[in-house]
Motif scaffolding. Structure first.
Motif, mmCIF file in Angstrom:
data_model
loop_
_atom_site.group_PDB
_atom_site.id
_atom_site.type_symbol
_atom_site.label_atom_id
_atom_site.label_comp_id
_atom_site.label_asym_id
_atom_site.label_seq_id
_atom_site.Cartn_x
_atom_site.Cartn_y
_atom_site.Cartn_z
ATOM 1 N N VAL A 1 -3.737 2.175 7.537
ATOM 2 C CA VAL A 1 -2.762 1.261 7.733
ATOM 3 C C VAL A 1 -2.972 0.601 9.424
ATOM 4 O O VAL A 1 -3.197 1.474 10.358
ATOM 5 N N TYR A 2 -2.771 -0.572 9.784
ATOM 6 C CA TYR A 2 -3.100 -1.306 11.017
ATOM 7 C C TYR A 2 -1.762 -2.068 11.374
ATOM 8 O O TYR A 2 -1.128 -2.911 10.507
ATOM 9 N N VAL A 3 -0.962 -1.671 12.507
ATOM 10 C CA VAL A 3 -0.032 -2.129 13.053
ATOM 11 C C VAL A 3 -0.004 -2.692 14.501
ATOM 12 O O VAL A 3 -0.740 -2.120 15.106
ATOM 13 N N PRO A 4 0.753 -3.478 15.018
ATOM 14 C CA PRO A 4 0.867 -3.858 16.232
ATOM 15 C C PRO A 4 1.576 -2.901 17.220
ATOM 16 O O PRO A 4 2.537 -2.534 16.781
ATOM 17 N N PHE A 5 1.311 -2.718 18.417
ATOM 18 C CA PHE A 5 1.942 -2.057 19.442
ATOM 19 C C PHE A 5 2.262 -2.690 20.664
ATOM 20 O O PHE A 5 1.178 -3.055 21.441
ATOM 21 N N ARG A 6 3.422 -3.170 20.819
ATOM 22 C CA ARG A 6 3.699 -3.953 22.289
ATOM 23 C C ARG A 6 3.844 -2.748 23.314
ATOM 24 O O ARG A 6 4.711 -1.655 23.228
ATOM 25 N N MET B 1 0.964 -1.113 -0.150
ATOM 26 C CA MET B 1 0.005 -0.075 -0.049
ATOM 27 C C MET B 1 0.838 1.329 0.013
ATOM 28 O O MET B 1 2.006 1.181 0.402
ATOM 29 N N LYS B 2 0.156 2.194 -0.471
ATOM 30 C CA LYS B 2 0.978 3.594 -0.523
ATOM 31 C C LYS B 2 0.675 4.092 0.757
ATOM 32 O O LYS B 2 -0.600 4.466 1.220
ATOM 33 N N ILE B 3 1.653 4.828 1.347
ATOM 34 C CA ILE B 3 1.757 5.577 2.882
ATOM 35 C C ILE B 3 1.893 7.019 2.414
ATOM 36 O O ILE B 3 3.185 7.227 1.860
ATOM 37 N N ASP B 4 1.102 7.902 2.599
ATOM 38 C CA ASP B 4 1.297 9.117 2.528
ATOM 39 C C ASP B 4 1.132 10.072 3.888
ATOM 40 O O ASP B 4 0.580 9.576 4.803
ATOM 41 N N GLY B 5 1.096 11.492 3.664
ATOM 42 C CA GLY B 5 0.926 12.363 4.899
ATOM 43 C C GLY B 5 -0.649 12.182 5.273
ATOM 44 O O GLY B 5 -1.161 12.587 6.346
ATOM 45 N N TYR B 6 -1.674 11.519 4.594
ATOM 46 C CA TYR B 6 -2.985 11.369 4.922
ATOM 47 C C TYR B 6 -3.529 10.264 5.407
ATOM 48 O O TYR B 6 -4.657 9.800 6.017
#
Ligand code: NAP
Length: 289
Positions: free
Chosen positions: A38-43, A1-6
């Motif tokens: 976007v969805y990410v893990p946070f330990r 995926m494209k990650i940008d400022g939005y």
């Protein structure tokens, strides 16, 4: 995926989080819907749940899932809590609102949506709950809310089952639930039950175990729902099927708790086709054929 400022960020906080399947669910949904999310893990280390909630808000996160061991610990740091999550006493989804996060519990609606999809009814049923931990307590409340005819809670530590039965009876305003020690299973009346397996027994790596082994017990179960999702097919499920019952595992509950969280964050409505796609990606991530 494209990650940008939005790009909007969501994620899951817990400890550990490395085993999480949630990124497979949420990133599939976002990609399929063309959402810049976007969805990410946070330990989050022990003792820092409050810092994590405040930090997530300050960093403009759209939403956060909360997993073990922080589902209750985050509650004092919320701006608001949904009534169901408050009754259950556990929050697994934080939704960004003006000035702070609102906490929800999507585990129980997730289980209910999975059961509906699998054609499993609660209304009028004799519901047998195995276990009296955090999830079993929530299941007992769900069963009462959805009109179970009777609820029996069986647990290794009987006092914990007793406490839940008393809470359920208070909520229901009548004697709907009763508690028994696990070893008293043979004293259950010879009726047919919907059994919901909410102990840790049978989870990977101890996959050869079931909370009760006696085949006579399984004769009393017309439908068995195991909340364990790893492995996808548990020994409990096999024992139910061997006695002629229908059996389901916890993977769909996992899927739908995620889908409901995604719907809360984005306002999207996930149809069954997209739910199926996310289910497939989740199974791939778990290496299930
Ligand atoms: P918990 O609060 O730690 O409760 C664990 C329960 O298991 C207690 O009732 C405990 O009995 C019982 N237990 C543990 N070892 C046992 C043994 N050897 N023999 C008999 N009973 C035993 O856990 P929880 O958070 O409620 O989670 C319960 C299950 O739900 C887990 O398997 C978890 O994977 C599953 N879950 C599934 C989903 C999903 O989306 N599918 C989501 C959340 C949780 P005592 O009270 O006697 O200790």
């Amino acid at each position: 995926m494209k990650i940008d400022g939005y790009t909007r960020v969501c994620g899951v906080m817990g400890c550990p989080v490395e085993h999480t399947m949630s990124p497979a669910i949420h990133n599939t949904l976002a990609e399929s819907l063309g959402e810049n999310l976007v969805y990410v893990p946070f330990r989050v280390p022990a003792g820092h749940a409050g810092d994590a909630v405040k930090g997530a808000f300050a960093l403009n996160l759209l939403g956060v899932n909360v997993t073990v061991p922080y589902k209750s610990e985050v509650i004092p740091f919320l701006k608001e809590i949904d009534p169901l999550a408050e009754t259950i006493g556990a929050v697994n989804t934080l939704v960004r609102t003006e000035g702070g996060f609102k906490g929800y519990n999507t585990d129980m609606p997730g289980l209910y949506r999975a059961m509906c999809e699998d054609g499993v009814e609660i209304a009028g049923e004799k519901v047998l709950i195995l276990g009296a931990g955090g999830v079993a307590r929530a299941v007992a409340i769900l069963a009462a809310e959805k009109g179970a005819g009777r609820i029996v809670i069986l647990n290794r530590t009987q006092e914990k089952a007793q406490k839940i039965a008393e809470e359920v009876n208070l909520l229901a305003g009548r004697r709907l639930a009763e508690a028994k020690a696990l070893e008293e299973y043979a004293s259950l009346p010879a009726e047919k039950y919907l059994a919901i397996q909410a102990t840790n027994v049978g989870m990977f790596p101890k996959v050869e175990k079931a909370v009760i082994e006696d085949a006579a017990f399984y004769e009393k179960i017309h439908t068995g729902y195991d909340l364990v999702f790893n492995p996808a097919r548990t020994r409990f499920m096999s024992l139910v099927r061997e006695s002629g019952g229908r059996a389901f595992g916890g993977l769909k509950m996992l899927l739908y708790q995620g889908i409901i969280a995604y719907e809360l964050w984005t306002g999207a409505e996930i149809d069954s086709e997209l739910a199926g796609k996310a289910y497939g990606e989740m199974r791939k991530a778990m290496k299930i054929e």
